[in-house]
Design an enzyme around this catalytic site. Structure first.
Site: not given
Length: 387
Positions: A91, A343, A373
């Site tokens: 991510c 996202h 995160c």
């Protein structure tokens, strides 16, 4: 040591992954579009003078495979002499791309780089080709690979109720929609070609993922998505699945001044930290603390925060442990976040940094912090300073 500045920062609209605007647009095209746009917006920089291109992407397979960064740069007709590399820190990939470029510039090995990231979650699903090594179960809980369950664990450890999650998710949509209506995203979104519901080719200049009709009452009716018996995390309080890209032009301050380009922000500090994979969503806390320490600042010195909203159950514990619960509406994700915008994994680090820089300019803020995160237990953070 050279000072690193952000000369420009842009993104595509965020498209829905299921039958959305970019269902017929490839990840390389989204990326190439932004590369061309950055260079067109900054004609003082000769594209041949770029030292490197760092591009984040998580699932590097299918259309996102075989060094997507290079494929996109070739599509963008950037001179063949300019190299390109695809970066993967899950991510945090596109924020890692920024960090990699910044370090090159700090050490004098580069003067100008394009950085960014992309993820087409409609074409390359999040679970495509994933096969964890069975031996990991000896020292890592199986649930560590299931992001929704890590959010459930984090919410239980920190006393985050279902009601708190629903309220935060509704806020994200409301803030993002208000930003859209007011034109707050206008300077960061580059109109991008896609197809509407009827299949007609058109230019999109807005995020189609936002659901302005979202209410706490509607969210409260949704069933838990990951733990059906005792869970509190729902699809409505999780980041939306979306397709998109974001990009930044990063330079040494001296080169930017030499070319007559006005820096929009300076990279003050950077940090990456590991944490327990079972509560991977906690990573922004130690990462932010380390970035603040490197910058010689405290959380109270930061005017604005962009914290990636993987889950409401994930971001609220981070806000709590950074001592910011009483300042959410003044400092955190003022234009909404990933719950509303989505996202796109490899894109999000550059996306939240782009949104942060635009917010800092609009609010005349001095310091901003972007953090997120990372699956399997990491956190990444960057402190920006207005120049």
């Amino acid at each position: 040591m050279e000072k690193v500045v952000i000369v420009d920062a842009i993104r595509t609209p965020m498209g829905r992954s299921k039958g959305g605007a970019f269902r017929n647009v490839r990840a390389e095209d989204l990326s190439a579009h932004l590369m061309r746009s950055l260079l067109a917006r900054n004609p003082a920089l000769d594209p041949a003078a770029l030292d490197d291109i760092y591009w984040g992407c998580l699932h590097q397979t299918l259309e996102q495979g075989f060094n997507l960064a290079r494929n996109a740069s070739l599509l963008a007709e950037i001179p063949h002499s300019v190299p390109a590399v695809t970066v993967n820190r899950l991510c945090g990939s596109s924020m890692q791309a920024l960090h990699d470029a910044a370090r090159m510039i700090m050490t004098g090995d580069a003067q100008a780089c394009l950085v960014g990231g992309v993820e087409h979650m409609g074409h390359v699903p999040m679970s495509h080709g994933v096969h964890f090594h069975p031996g990991m179960s000896r020292n890592v809980a199986k649930a560590a690979g299931m992001m929704g369950l890590t959010a459930e664990m984090l919410s239980r450890l920190h006393g985050i109720s279902r009601e708190m999650q629903d309220a935060f998710a509704a806020r994200s949509h409301a803030r993002a929609w208000a930003a859209t209506q007011s034109g707050a995203f206008k300077n960061e979104i580059i109109p991008t070609g896609g197809h509407d519901a009827d299949g007609v080719l058109k230019q999109f200049s807005y995020d189609e993922v936002i659901r302005p009709e979202t209410t706490v009452e509607a969210l409260s009716t949704l069933r838990p998505a990951f733990d059906p018996v005792t869970g509190t995390v729902t699809a409505g309080t999780s980041s939306a699945l979306s397709d998109g890209a974001a990009a930044m032009l990063v330079m040494s301050e001296s080169r930017a001044r030499e070319l007559g380009l006005t820096p929009r922000a300076r990279v003050r500090s950077m940090a990456v930290v590991g944490c327990d994979p079972s509560i991977m969503g906690y990573g922004p806390v130690p990462a932010s603390k380390l970035a603040l320490k490197k910058a010689g600042l405290t959380a109270s010195d930061i005017d604005l925060f962009e914290m990636n909203e993987a889950f409401a159950a994930q971001i609220l514990p981070c806000i709590k442990d950074l001592g910011l619960m009483g300042q959410i509406d003044e400092k955190i994700n003022l234009n909404g976040g990933a719950i509303a915008l989505g996202h796109p994994l490899g894109c999000s680090g550059a996306r939240i940094s782009t949104t942060l820089i635009n917010l800092m300019e609009g609010k005349d803020a001095q310091f901003g912090l972007a953090t997120m995160c990372i699956g399997l237990g990491q956190g990444i953070a960057t402190v920006f300073e207005r120049v």
